[in-house]
Motif scaffolding. Structure first.
Motif, PDB file in Angstrom:
ATOM      1  N   UNK A 243      -5.068  16.288  -3.956  1.00  0.00           N
ATOM      2  CA  UNK A 243      -5.840  16.855  -5.071  1.00  0.00           C
ATOM      3  C   UNK A 243      -6.691  15.778  -5.755  1.00  0.00           C
ATOM      4  N   UNK A 244      -6.107  14.584  -5.941  1.00  0.00           N
ATOM      5  CA  UNK A 244      -6.852  13.490  -6.575  1.00  0.00           C
ATOM      6  C   UNK A 244      -8.049  13.070  -5.721  1.00  0.00           C
ATOM      7  N   UNK A 245      -7.836  13.017  -4.406  1.00  0.00           N
ATOM      8  CA  UNK A 245      -8.938  12.659  -3.510  1.00  0.00           C
ATOM      9  C   UNK A 245     -10.061  13.685  -3.581  1.00  0.00           C
ATOM     10  N   UNK A 246      -9.683  14.952  -3.635  1.00  0.00           N
ATOM     11  CA  UNK A 246     -10.685  16.012  -3.714  1.00  0.00           C
ATOM     12  C   UNK A 246     -11.487  15.899  -5.011  1.00  0.00           C
ATOM     13  N   UNK A 247     -10.777  15.724  -6.126  1.00  0.00           N
ATOM     14  CA  UNK A 247     -11.463  15.565  -7.411  1.00  0.00           C
ATOM     15  C   UNK A 247     -12.345  14.324  -7.422  1.00  0.00           C
ATOM     16  N   UNK A 248     -11.804  13.242  -6.842  1.00  0.00           N
ATOM     17  CA  UNK A 248     -12.534  11.976  -6.827  1.00  0.00           C
ATOM     18  C   UNK A 248     -13.817  12.090  -6.013  1.00  0.00           C
ATOM     19  N   UNK A 249     -13.755  12.778  -4.888  1.00  0.00           N
ATOM     20  CA  UNK A 249     -14.946  12.937  -4.051  1.00  0.00           C
ATOM     21  C   UNK A 249     -16.015  13.766  -4.757  1.00  0.00           C
TER      22      UNK A 249
END
Length: 200
Positions: A12-18
């Motif tokens: 989830x963090x990677x998705x938000x970060x991207x």
């Protein structure tokens, strides 16, 4: 489905970060470098192991540092080049420009350690060999050592007249007049014909 809570958080963090990175890139394209930098830094905090985000942030930091250096804002440029090195320790031009800026701002010890780091990453890079020669000449006046470094530099990049000019200067200062004359002639020939063939 099937992901542990920890792994789900990472995804989830990677998705938000991207998504934040894409927005940051858009802001940068609209010439809002501060806004882009803020978003990219926050996105890297969310996904510190994401290489795509790290590379995007390095690109913006380097562009900003270059602009600051060209505008004469040396301390802020130094800060940003140092930041680029924290993100990518082998960033070639961050290392290169930091040496010059450290010398200009009276920090020869930092300049020397930065050159050594650069040569550890790029042992055959003519730019860094030449830079080391200039550093040695200016800080220790050991022109023989500086000449040896420039001799290596011109072997690795014989098409650069500025390296031949430094080679001639240091050879002359060290008392090697014949080498100095030959190097000066090579520099002059290159300045007249920069597309000479070095394939032989």
């Amino acid at each position: 489905k099937g992901l542990s809570p920890e792994r789900r958080t990472v995804v989830e963090n990677n998705s938000r970060a991207l998504k934040m990175m894409l927005k940051g890139n858009f802001l940068y394209a609209q010439s809002d470098a501060p806004g882009a930098f803020k978003l990219l830094r926050e996105s890297l905090e969310l996904a510190p192991d994401n290489p795509v985000i790290r590379e995007a942030l390095v690109t913006i930091v380097m562009a900003s540092a270059n602009n600051l250096r060209e505008a004469g804002e040396l301390e802020e440029a130094i800060y940003q080049y140092e930041m680029a090195l924290k993100l990518r320790p082998a960033e070639f031009f961050a290392l290169f420009y930091l040496v010059d800026l450290y010398m200009k701002t009276g920090r020869p010890d930092l300049a020397g350690s930065t050159i050594d780091s650069a040569l550890a990453y790029y042992p055959d890079a003519a730019l860094f060999l030449g830079l080391k020669g200039r550093y040695v000449a200016s800080t220790t006046r050991d022109f023989a050592a500086a000449t040896d470094l420039l001799r290596q530099a011109v072997v690795n990049a014989p098409w650069k007249p500025e390296l031949w000019n430094d080679f001639a200067l240091f050879a002359n200062e060290s008392g090697d007049t014949l080498t100095a004359i030959a190097a000066a002639r090579e520099a002059e020939a290159l300045e007249k014909d920069p597309f000479r063939n070095y394939s032989e």
